[in-house]
Design an enzyme around this catalytic site. Structure first.
Site, PDB file in Angstrom:
ATOM      1  N   HIS A 149     -26.659  15.538  -6.940  1.00  0.00           N
ATOM      2  CA  HIS A 149     -27.582  14.992  -5.946  1.00  0.00           C
ATOM      3  C   HIS A 149     -27.018  13.662  -5.459  1.00  0.00           C
ATOM      4  O   HIS A 149     -27.207  12.614  -6.088  1.00  0.00           O
ATOM      5  CB  HIS A 149     -28.954  14.804  -6.604  1.00  0.00           C
ATOM      6  N   ASN A 200     -38.159  16.607  -3.496  1.00  0.00           N
ATOM      7  CA  ASN A 200     -39.112  16.104  -2.496  1.00  0.00           C
ATOM      8  C   ASN A 200     -40.328  17.010  -2.341  1.00  0.00           C
ATOM      9  O   ASN A 200     -40.952  17.023  -1.282  1.00  0.00           O
ATOM     10  CB  ASN A 200     -38.416  15.963  -1.139  1.00  0.00           C
ATOM     11  N   ASN A 202     -32.914  11.291  -7.183  1.00  0.00           N
ATOM     12  CA  ASN A 202     -33.254   9.870  -7.241  1.00  0.00           C
ATOM     13  C   ASN A 202     -34.752   9.591  -7.211  1.00  0.00           C
ATOM     14  O   ASN A 202     -35.193   8.526  -7.641  1.00  0.00           O
ATOM     15  CB  ASN A 202     -32.561   9.103  -6.100  1.00  0.00           C
ATOM     16  N   HIS A 203     -35.565  10.548  -6.714  1.00  0.00           N
ATOM     17  CA  HIS A 203     -37.017  10.335  -6.662  1.00  0.00           C
ATOM     18  C   HIS A 203     -37.758  10.997  -7.837  1.00  0.00           C
ATOM     19  O   HIS A 203     -38.969  11.177  -7.778  1.00  0.00           O
ATOM     20  CB  HIS A 203     -37.596  10.885  -5.358  1.00  0.00           C
ATOM     21  N   HIS A 230     -29.836  17.223   2.770  1.00  0.00           N
ATOM     22  CA  HIS A 230     -30.761  18.123   3.481  1.00  0.00           C
ATOM     23  C   HIS A 230     -30.143  18.920   4.639  1.00  0.00           C
ATOM     24  O   HIS A 230     -30.850  19.719   5.250  1.00  0.00           O
ATOM     25  CB  HIS A 230     -31.980  17.353   4.013  1.00  0.00           C
ATOM     26  N   HIS A 268     -29.441  16.613  -1.646  1.00  0.00           N
ATOM     27  CA  HIS A 268     -29.920  15.283  -1.241  1.00  0.00           C
ATOM     28  C   HIS A 268     -29.851  15.027   0.257  1.00  0.00           C
ATOM     29  O   HIS A 268     -30.759  14.417   0.820  1.00  0.00           O
ATOM     30  CB  HIS A 268     -29.174  14.162  -1.972  1.00  0.00           C
TER      31      HIS A 268
END
Length: 261
Positions: A148, A40, A67-68, A175, A173
């Site tokens: 993740h 992120n 995933n991002h 956080h 993931h």
């Protein structure tokens, strides 16, 4: 050997805190290798060239994602170009980049594996089968897995599945740093190492954005929290690993705070 692993870096504030504190953290734990999840790190979620360069400049040896990973076009080219910028291995072979890298230290080497979960996540190849296939052909005795994933149960399952096979299975993931670090048959495990982001936030995102989303059900663009004199936590785990056997000797979770001026 000693490894530090840093949790999901959130936006510009997270990159700044990492740049300020990672060198100090590496000295504190006498780290030979630093691995950072940059999932992120771009201000608009995902990772881009600028945020990847900032993480490497801060002292990271390997960047993992999740995933991002492919949210930004520039990153897709970087995944092809950089061996130490990883995307989940179980995304398959038809996407840019790779999910594994190996660092050669002469007397020994270290492999880093990036996987993404499938429970409550977008579709991907089975991470358990992917992990098994990858580890069966690994030459390195020291293997660090960034899993993740969303579900605690899936992360715990991976920890026990790879117990005695990987040196560490470290969750990312969600956080929020968990207090369940342990050694399982020589494998260091923690459900989530936490994030590198503004403390006064909701998982790194501005509080008002998320609260309004829960109140109205309207889709909202996520904006990472920032601001003057805010506390930014840099969370992670420090590992000590026997370089001859690849067995983890210890895992220590940590959270250090940087005050953004």
């Amino acid at each position: 050997m000693k490894v530090v692993f840093i949790g999901d870096v959130c936006g510009k504030a997270g990159c700044e805190a990492l740049s300020a504190l990672l060198p100090e953290i590496k000295r504190e734990f006498s780290a030979d290798v630093a691995i950072v999840n940059g999932e992120n790190s771009a201000d608009t979620n995902g990772i881009n060239t600028r945020s990847a360069e900032a993480i490497f400049a801060a002292g990271a040896d390997v960047i993992t994602t999740g995933n991002h990973a492919f949210r930004h076009q520039s990153a897709r080219e970087d995944f092809e170009r950089l061996d130490t910028l990883l995307r989940p291995a179980n995304f398959g072979d038809d996407v840019p980049g790779k999910g594994v890298c190996e660092l050669d230290f002469g007397a020994y080497s270290i492999a880093v594996v990036n996987l993404v979960g499938t429970a409550f996540m977008s579709p991907a190849d089975n991470p358990f089968k992917c992990a098994e296939e990858l580890l069966n052909r690994m030459k390195s005795k020291i293997i660090i897995v960034d899993f993740h994933a969303e579900a605690t149960s899936e992360k715990r399952a991976m920890g026990f599945f790879l117990a005695g096979k990987a040196s560490a299975v470290l969750g990312t993931h969600t956080h929020v740093q968990t207090a369940d670090e342990q050694l399982i048959d020589g494998t260091a495990y923690i459900t989530d190492v936490g994030m590198t982001g503004v403390r006064d936030s909701i998982l790194g995102v501005e509080k008002s954005v998320i609260i309004e989303k829960f109140l109205t059900y309207y889709p909202k663009k996520h904006v990472f929290a920032s601001g003057d004199n805010c506390n930014i936590d840099v969370c992670g785990a420090a590992l000590e690993i026997d370089q001859k056997t690849g067995k983890a000797l210890s895992i220590t979770r940590f959270c250090r705070t940087f005050i953004q001026k």
